[in-house]
Scaffold this motif. Structure first.
Motif, PDB file in Angstrom:
ATOM      1  N   GLY A 175       0.805  -1.212   0.000  1.00 49.23           N
ATOM      2  CA  GLY A 175       0.000   0.000   0.000  1.00 49.23           C
ATOM      3  C   GLY A 175       0.840   1.263   0.000  1.00 49.23           C
ATOM      4  N   VAL A 176       0.171   2.374  -0.093  1.00 51.37           N
ATOM      5  CA  VAL A 176       0.800   3.696   0.002  1.00 51.37           C
ATOM      6  C   VAL A 176      -0.099   4.592   0.846  1.00 51.37           C
ATOM      7  CG1 VAL A 176       1.965   3.524  -2.241  1.00 51.37           C
ATOM      8  CG2 VAL A 176      -0.272   4.617  -2.098  1.00 51.37           C
ATOM      9  N   ARG A 177       0.483   5.661   1.343  1.00 54.29           N
ATOM     10  CA  ARG A 177      -0.278   6.702   2.024  1.00 54.29           C
ATOM     11  C   ARG A 177      -0.025   8.012   1.292  1.00 54.29           C
ATOM     12  NH1 ARG A 177       0.916   5.320   8.408  1.00 54.29           N
ATOM     13  NH2 ARG A 177      -0.525   3.565   8.494  1.00 54.29           N
ATOM     14  N   VAL A 178      -1.086   8.774   1.106  1.00 55.52           N
ATOM     15  CA  VAL A 178      -0.970  10.095   0.494  1.00 55.52           C
ATOM     16  C   VAL A 178      -1.215  11.105   1.600  1.00 55.52           C
ATOM     17  CG1 VAL A 178      -1.853  11.674  -1.256  1.00 55.52           C
ATOM     18  CG2 VAL A 178      -1.762   9.205  -1.728  1.00 55.52           C
ATOM     19  N   LYS A 179      -0.218  11.940   1.861  1.00 59.70           N
ATOM     20  CA  LYS A 179      -0.314  12.950   2.920  1.00 59.70           C
ATOM     21  C   LYS A 179      -0.644  14.296   2.288  1.00 59.70           C
ATOM     22  CE  LYS A 179       2.164  14.906   6.820  1.00 59.70           C
ATOM     23  NZ  LYS A 179       3.378  14.851   7.627  1.00 59.70           N
ATOM     24  N   PHE A 180      -1.612  14.990   2.902  1.00 60.71           N
ATOM     25  CA  PHE A 180      -2.055  16.299   2.424  1.00 60.71           C
ATOM     26  C   PHE A 180      -1.549  17.367   3.375  1.00 60.71           C
ATOM     27  CE2 PHE A 180      -4.816  13.246   0.604  1.00 60.71           C
ATOM     28  CZ  PHE A 180      -5.354  13.786  -0.537  1.00 60.71           C
ATOM     29  N   SER A 181      -0.966  18.404   2.829  1.00 56.82           N
ATOM     30  CA  SER A 181      -0.545  19.565   3.602  1.00 56.82           C
ATOM     31  C   SER A 181      -0.838  20.789   2.743  1.00 56.82           C
ATOM     32  CB  SER A 181       0.945  19.485   3.955  1.00 56.82           C
ATOM     33  OG  SER A 181       1.327  20.618   4.698  1.00 56.82           O
ATOM     34  N   GLY A 182      -1.998  21.418   3.006  1.00 60.58           N
ATOM     35  CA  GLY A 182      -2.432  22.509   2.132  1.00 60.58           C
ATOM     36  C   GLY A 182      -2.627  21.981   0.729  1.00 60.58           C
TER      37      GLY A 182
END
Length: 141
Positions: free
Chosen positions: A52-59
């Motif tokens: 799997g992967v994780r997508v991190k949101f920052s603005g």
């Protein structure tokens, strides 16, 4: 009421250890019982986090982190969607589940938001959009 029933990952599930034939048969019987009672809406096992992967949101920024992820106790090995009359009914169904992992395991139950939970912010236009999306999803099954 709808609930997401979350099977927590273990070191074995994260290592890709597949369930035994006995456990698969027991889960099959349990899933049949859920389906016959009209409780189960969906249910699937998940591949280990290494895939799997994780997508991190920052603005406006997005970053992708590839698995595996280290905190096994925070990971999910599988899930069901149940539709039942109450949290207590959901708990009773989950207590009937075969132990999903060899040894110790844990299942988490979380109620799914319904349209009426969002209040006035969920305008008639947004409700109509949601209905169109759900109809399209349902037609693809």
């Amino acid at each position: 009421m709808r609930f997401m029933v979350i099977v927590k990952a273990t070191a074995d599930s994260e290592a890709g250890v597949m369930p035994s034939e006995e456990l698969l048969a027991a889960m099959g019987r349990y899933n049949e019982e859920l389906a016959e009672a009209g409780v189960m809406r969906a249910g699937e096992g998940l591949q280990p986090s290494a895939k799997g992967v994780r997508v991190k949101f920052s603005g406006d920024q997005r970053s992708v982190t590839e698995g595996p992820f280290s905190e096994t106790k925070e990971l999910i090995a599988g899930f069901w969607i149940f539709q039942v009359a109450s949290l207590q009914a959901c708990i009773e169904w989950v207590k009937r589940c075969p132990n999903p992992m060899p040894g110790e395991s844990e299942i988490e139950i979380r109620q799914i938001f319904e349209a009426e939970d969002f209040g006035a912010e969920f305008t008639p236009e947004l409700r109509e959009q949601e209905a169109r999306i759900r109809a399209r999803i349902d037609s693809e099954d």
